[in-house]
Design a protein around this motif. Sequence first.
Motif, PDB file in Angstrom:
ATOM      1  N   VAL A   1       0.841  -1.197   0.000  1.00 12.34           N
ATOM      2  CA  VAL A   1       0.000   0.000   0.000  1.00 12.34           C
ATOM      3  C   VAL A   1       0.878   1.249   0.000  1.00 12.34           C
ATOM      4  CG1 VAL A   1      -1.769   1.286   1.246  1.00 12.34           C
ATOM      5  CG2 VAL A   1      -1.866  -1.221   1.172  1.00 12.34           C
ATOM      6  N   GLN A   2       0.591   2.156  -0.934  1.00 11.88           N
ATOM      7  CA  GLN A   2       1.341   3.393  -1.094  1.00 11.88           C
ATOM      8  C   GLN A   2       0.489   4.594  -0.669  1.00 11.88           C
ATOM      9  OE1 GLN A   2       4.609   3.085  -2.373  1.00 11.88           O
ATOM     10  NE2 GLN A   2       4.133   0.901  -2.213  1.00 11.88           N
ATOM     11  N   GLU A   3       1.155   5.647  -0.249  1.00 10.96           N
ATOM     12  CA  GLU A   3       0.464   6.898   0.064  1.00 10.96           C
ATOM     13  C   GLU A   3       0.461   7.797  -1.167  1.00 10.96           C
ATOM     14  OE1 GLU A   3      -1.147   7.518   2.843  1.00 10.96           O
ATOM     15  OE2 GLU A   3      -0.534   5.585   3.674  1.00 10.96           O
ATOM     16  N   TRP A   4      -0.595   8.597  -1.328  1.00 11.92           N
ATOM     17  CA  TRP A   4      -0.675   9.490  -2.480  1.00 11.92           C
ATOM     18  C   TRP A   4       0.421  10.545  -2.471  1.00 11.92           C
ATOM     19  CZ3 TRP A   4      -3.094   8.663  -6.811  1.00 11.92           C
ATOM     20  CH2 TRP A   4      -4.225   7.852  -6.839  1.00 11.92           C
ATOM     21  N   ASN A   5       0.786  11.010  -1.293  1.00  9.97           N
ATOM     22  CA  ASN A   5       1.794  12.062  -1.211  1.00  9.97           C
ATOM     23  C   ASN A   5       3.123  11.571  -1.787  1.00  9.97           C
ATOM     24  OD1 ASN A   5       2.947  14.537  -0.508  1.00  9.97           O
ATOM     25  ND2 ASN A   5       3.630  13.756   1.474  1.00  9.97           N
ATOM     26  N   GLY A   6       3.595  12.225  -2.833  1.00 12.21           N
ATOM     27  CA  GLY A   6       4.860  11.863  -3.446  1.00 12.21           C
ATOM     28  C   GLY A   6       4.811  10.681  -4.391  1.00 12.21           C
ATOM     29  N   ILE A   7       3.597  10.198  -4.718  1.00 14.53           N
ATOM     30  CA  ILE A   7       3.488   8.968  -5.511  1.00 14.53           C
ATOM     31  C   ILE A   7       4.009   9.152  -6.928  1.00 14.53           C
ATOM     32  CG2 ILE A   7       1.128   9.424  -6.279  1.00 14.53           C
ATOM     33  CD1 ILE A   7       2.755   6.000  -5.408  1.00 14.53           C
ATOM     34  N   GLN A   8       3.893  10.349  -7.486  1.00 11.65           N
ATOM     35  CA  GLN A   8       4.317  10.540  -8.875  1.00 11.65           C
ATOM     36  C   GLN A   8       5.787  10.183  -9.057  1.00 11.65           C
ATOM     37  OE1 GLN A   8       3.416  14.799  -9.238  1.00 11.65           O
ATOM     38  NE2 GLN A   8       5.609  15.190  -9.297  1.00 11.65           N
ATOM     39  N   GLN A   9       6.613  10.629  -8.138  1.00 14.85           N
ATOM     40  CA  GLN A   9       8.041  10.335  -8.280  1.00 14.85           C
ATOM     41  C   GLN A   9       8.343   8.870  -7.992  1.00 14.85           C
ATOM     42  OE1 GLN A   9      10.341  12.562  -9.548  1.00 14.85           O
ATOM     43  NE2 GLN A   9      11.451  10.638  -9.715  1.00 14.85           N
ATOM     44  N   ARG A  10       7.616   8.279  -7.024  1.00 10.49           N
ATOM     45  CA  ARG A  10       7.854   6.869  -6.705  1.00 10.49           C
ATOM     46  C   ARG A  10       7.484   5.969  -7.889  1.00 10.49           C
ATOM     47  NH1 ARG A  10       5.495   8.294  -1.946  1.00 10.49           N
ATOM     48  NH2 ARG A  10       3.671   6.944  -2.144  1.00 10.49           N
ATOM     49  N   VAL A  11       6.349   6.254  -8.527  1.00 13.88           N
ATOM     50  CA  VAL A  11       5.948   5.445  -9.675  1.00 13.88           C
ATOM     51  C   VAL A  11       6.910   5.649 -10.835  1.00 13.88           C
ATOM     52  CG1 VAL A  11       4.169   5.132 -11.445  1.00 13.88           C
ATOM     53  CG2 VAL A  11       3.519   5.307  -9.043  1.00 13.88           C
ATOM     54  N   THR A  12       7.250   6.896 -11.109  1.00 11.39           N
ATOM     55  CA  THR A  12       8.171   7.192 -12.206  1.00 11.39           C
ATOM     56  C   THR A  12       9.498   6.477 -12.002  1.00 11.39           C
ATOM     57  OG1 THR A  12       7.151   9.358 -12.559  1.00 11.39           O
ATOM     58  CG2 THR A  12       9.362   9.042 -13.440  1.00 11.39           C
ATOM     59  N   THR A  13      10.010   6.550 -10.780  1.00 11.33           N
ATOM     60  CA  THR A  13      11.279   5.884 -10.484  1.00 11.33           C
ATOM     61  C   THR A  13      11.140   4.374 -10.597  1.00 11.33           C
ATOM     62  OG1 THR A  13      11.942   7.675  -8.997  1.00 11.33           O
ATOM     63  CG2 THR A  13      13.061   5.561  -8.721  1.00 11.33           C
ATOM     64  N   ALA A  14      10.058   3.829 -10.034  1.00 10.91           N
ATOM     65  CA  ALA A  14       9.862   2.382 -10.049  1.00 10.91           C
ATOM     66  C   ALA A  14       9.777   1.837 -11.472  1.00 10.91           C
ATOM     67  CB  ALA A  14       8.594   2.022  -9.278  1.00 10.91           C
ATOM     68  N   LEU A  15       9.082   2.551 -12.348  1.00 14.83           N
ATOM     69  CA  LEU A  15       8.928   2.084 -13.719  1.00 14.83           C
ATOM     70  C   LEU A  15      10.237   2.118 -14.505  1.00 14.83           C
ATOM     71  CD1 LEU A  15       5.498   3.672 -14.727  1.00 14.83           C
ATOM     72  CD2 LEU A  15       5.969   1.273 -14.200  1.00 14.83           C
ATOM     73  N   SER A  16      11.199   2.892 -14.043  1.00 14.64           N
ATOM     74  CA  SER A  16      12.477   2.999 -14.739  1.00 14.64           C
ATOM     75  C   SER A  16      13.516   2.001 -14.228  1.00 14.64           C
ATOM     76  CB  SER A  16      13.036   4.422 -14.588  1.00 14.64           C
ATOM     77  OG  SER A  16      13.409   4.670 -13.242  1.00 14.64           O
ATOM     78  N   GLU A  17      13.179   1.287 -13.160  1.00 15.26           N
ATOM     79  CA  GLU A  17      14.137   0.360 -12.566  1.00 15.26           C
ATOM     80  C   GLU A  17      14.007  -1.041 -13.163  1.00 15.26           C
ATOM     81  OE1 GLU A  17      13.221   0.792  -8.427  1.00 15.26           O
ATOM     82  OE2 GLU A  17      14.614   2.482  -8.174  1.00 15.26           O
ATOM     83  N   SER A  18      15.000  -1.886 -12.897  1.00 19.06           N
ATOM     84  CA  SER A  18      15.022  -3.227 -13.483  1.00 19.06           C
ATOM     85  C   SER A  18      14.089  -4.205 -12.777  1.00 19.06           C
ATOM     86  CB  SER A  18      16.449  -3.777 -13.453  1.00 19.06           C
ATOM     87  OG  SER A  18      16.913  -3.879 -12.106  1.00 19.06           O
ATOM     88  N   ASN A  19      13.623  -3.849 -11.586  1.00 20.31           N
ATOM     89  CA  ASN A  19      12.734  -4.747 -10.843  1.00 20.31           C
ATOM     90  C   ASN A  19      11.547  -3.963 -10.282  1.00 20.31           C
ATOM     91  OD1 ASN A  19      11.870  -7.181  -9.701  1.00 20.31           O
ATOM     92  ND2 ASN A  19      12.913  -6.723  -7.759  1.00 20.31           N
ATOM     93  N   PRO A  20      10.673  -3.469 -11.162  1.00 18.87           N
ATOM     94  CA  PRO A  20       9.544  -2.659 -10.705  1.00 18.87           C
ATOM     95  C   PRO A  20       8.463  -3.529 -10.092  1.00 18.87           C
ATOM     96  CG  PRO A  20       9.326  -3.090 -13.022  1.00 18.87           C
ATOM     97  CD  PRO A  20      10.646  -3.696 -12.605  1.00 18.87           C
ATOM     98  N   PRO A  21       7.487  -2.944  -9.376  1.00 23.41           N
ATOM     99  CA  PRO A  21       6.312  -3.726  -8.978  1.00 23.41           C
ATOM    100  C   PRO A  21       5.653  -4.244 -10.244  1.00 23.41           C
ATOM    101  CG  PRO A  21       5.918  -1.374  -8.700  1.00 23.41           C
ATOM    102  CD  PRO A  21       7.370  -1.529  -8.977  1.00 23.41           C
ATOM    103  N   ASP A  22       5.029  -5.404 -10.167  1.00 23.52           N
ATOM    104  CA  ASP A  22       4.472  -6.019 -11.366  1.00 23.52           C
ATOM    105  C   ASP A  22       3.190  -5.335 -11.829  1.00 23.52           C
ATOM    106  OD1 ASP A  22       6.422  -8.306 -11.444  1.00 23.52           O
ATOM    107  OD2 ASP A  22       5.515  -8.665  -9.473  1.00 23.52           O
ATOM    108  N   VAL A  23       2.349  -5.007 -10.879  1.00 20.72           N
ATOM    109  CA  VAL A  23       1.077  -4.344 -11.177  1.00 20.72           C
ATOM    110  C   VAL A  23       0.991  -3.095 -10.317  1.00 20.72           C
ATOM    111  CG1 VAL A  23      -1.444  -4.564 -11.144  1.00 20.72           C
ATOM    112  CG2 VAL A  23      -0.031  -6.554 -11.706  1.00 20.72           C
ATOM    113  N   LEU A  24       0.471  -2.000 -10.912  1.00 15.08           N
ATOM    114  CA  LEU A  24       0.372  -0.742 -10.173  1.00 15.08           C
ATOM    115  C   LEU A  24      -1.009  -0.128 -10.343  1.00 15.08           C
ATOM    116  CD1 LEU A  24       3.191  -0.667 -12.121  1.00 15.08           C
ATOM    117  CD2 LEU A  24       3.731   1.141 -10.505  1.00 15.08           C
ATOM    118  N   GLU A  25      -1.490   0.449  -9.256  1.00 16.97           N
ATOM    119  CA  GLU A  25      -2.670   1.306  -9.337  1.00 16.97           C
ATOM    120  C   GLU A  25      -2.204   2.697  -9.715  1.00 16.97           C
ATOM    121  OE1 GLU A  25      -6.033   3.524  -6.544  1.00 16.97           O
ATOM    122  OE2 GLU A  25      -4.837   1.897  -5.683  1.00 16.97           O
ATOM    123  N   ILE A  26      -2.838   3.280 -10.730  1.00 13.86           N
ATOM    124  CA  ILE A  26      -2.547   4.675 -11.094  1.00 13.86           C
ATOM    125  C   ILE A  26      -3.875   5.396 -11.311  1.00 13.86           C
ATOM    126  CG2 ILE A  26      -0.251   4.346 -12.070  1.00 13.86           C
ATOM    127  CD1 ILE A  26      -1.423   4.004 -14.782  1.00 13.86           C
ATOM    128  N   GLY A  27      -3.911   6.656 -10.946  1.00  8.10           N
ATOM    129  CA  GLY A  27      -5.118   7.440 -11.172  1.00  8.10           C
ATOM    130  C   GLY A  27      -5.509   7.375 -12.635  1.00  8.10           C
TER     131      GLY A  27
END
Length: 427
Positions: A76-102
Motif C-alpha cells: 500500500v502506497q500513500e498518495w503524497n509523493g506517488i508521482q516520483q515513486r511510480v516514475t522511479t519504479a517504472l524505470s528500474e530493473s525490478n519494478p512492482p508487477d502491477v500498479l494502481e494509477i489514477g
Amino acid sequence: MKRKLIAAIGVAGMVIGLAACGSDDGDKGGRKAGADGYKGETLTVWTMSGSNPPGWTKAVTEEFEQKTKAKLKIEVQEWNGIQQRVTTALSESNPPDVLEIGNTQTPAYAKTGGLAELGDLKKEIGSAWADGVNAPSVYEDKQYALPWYVGNRVVMYNKKVFKEAGITETPKTRADLFKAFDAIKEKGDAEPVYLPGQNWYFFDGLLVGKDVSPVRKEGGKYVSNLADPKVAEAMDVYKQYQSYSKAPKDKDEATPQQAEVFAKGKTGAVIAMGYEAGTAIQANPAIKDDIGFFTIPGETADKPEGVFLGGSNLAVAAGSKKQELAKEFLKIALSEKNDGALIKEVGWSPKNDAMQKYTVGQPAAEAAGPAASKSGGTTPLIPEWAPVENPPNPIKTYMTLVLQGKSPADAAKQVEGEFNKRLGQQQ
C-alpha cells in the motif's frame, strides 16, 4: 476518499534499458505456468491507501493464490509523493508487477514507455465496459491499463428539506431540479443548493455533457479551448445552479468541506461524491436518516447530466518479469464477480448498465450508475493535462470570473495565457 489528479513526471531516457528487463527467453518476462502453476513466485502489486478494502482484498488474494499457486504481495502506497515513486519504479530493473494509477494519469505514464500493452486482456475481460469508463486506459489508440474502479457525482439531498418544500418526487430533468430549488427558495428556510464557484469537476461533467473539451490542438500543440461557445453554454448551466446558492464564488467544494455545510441541515442539496455522506454524518449523526441521493438530471429525462469519472486503473509495468502472472491477477481482480463485490463493499459506480444490480444497498452508487454508463467522461486524456490542475487552476479562475460578471469570452481570454503556459510544460 478525495481523488486528486497527480502529475506523472516523465524521466528523460526512462525507456532506455526497459527491453532488457525481461527474461532471456525473448518472452518479455512472461513465463507460462507449468504443472504446478506459478508455485514459488510472488506477484507484487502496488495499491494506494484506501483503495483495496479488506473484503475484496481477502477474496481476490485467496482466488489468485488458489488458481496460480503463486503468492500475492500487496504493498500500500500513500498518495503524497506517488508521482516520483511510480516514475522511479517504472524505470528500474525490478519494478512492482502491477500498479494502481489514477485513471487520468495513465496517458502520462504510458507516454514514457513504462506500461505494458493490455489490448488482448481488455477484449477478454472488459468487452462490455462503458466507453467512458475505459477511455482513460487508452493512449494513442493502445490499451495501457484497465479500469479498476470509478466514481462520479450525484445529487445528495436532504429529504426533510425537500418534503417541507412540497417536493414529492425526485427530479428527472434539469428543469425539474430547478423547480425544486425554486420551491425550497420560496419556502425560505433553507438554501436550495450549496455550490461554490469553483467545483471544477462538476463543471467538467457539464463540459462532457456538451461534448466539448477545454483544450484543442493548434499547430501540433494543445491550447485553451475555453472560448468555444459550447464551453460558455456549460458555464451558463453552472451559473444557473450557482444562482440558487449563497456559497462563495471564489472557493471550491473543499473550502469549507461542503458535506459539513450540508450536515447543518439547512441545505437542500449538494453535488457530491457518495462518500461525502459519511463526512456529513460524522459532523452531525442526526442527519443520517435525512440523506438521499439521485442521479444528476440532464436536459431530458432519457439522458443524465454529463459527469466526470474519477477513479483508478490497474497497469502492468513493462519491465515486470512476470507479465503472464500479472495478467492472471488482472483477470481475477477485474472479473465481474469481484468488480461487483467492490461496488457492494465500497459503493463505486458500476462499469456498465448490467452491473447496476450490484448497487443494491448502496444508494449513492445506485444513483451514480446511470450517468457513469451513459454520460460519463474525464478531463482531457493527454500527458500535457496534469499541470493545468495544479493550484491555482486557471479553469477555476475562469469560472469565478464568469460568476462575478465577466462574459465567458472575456474570462476565457483573461486566463488563456496561463492555461497555454501550463499545457506547454514539459512532462
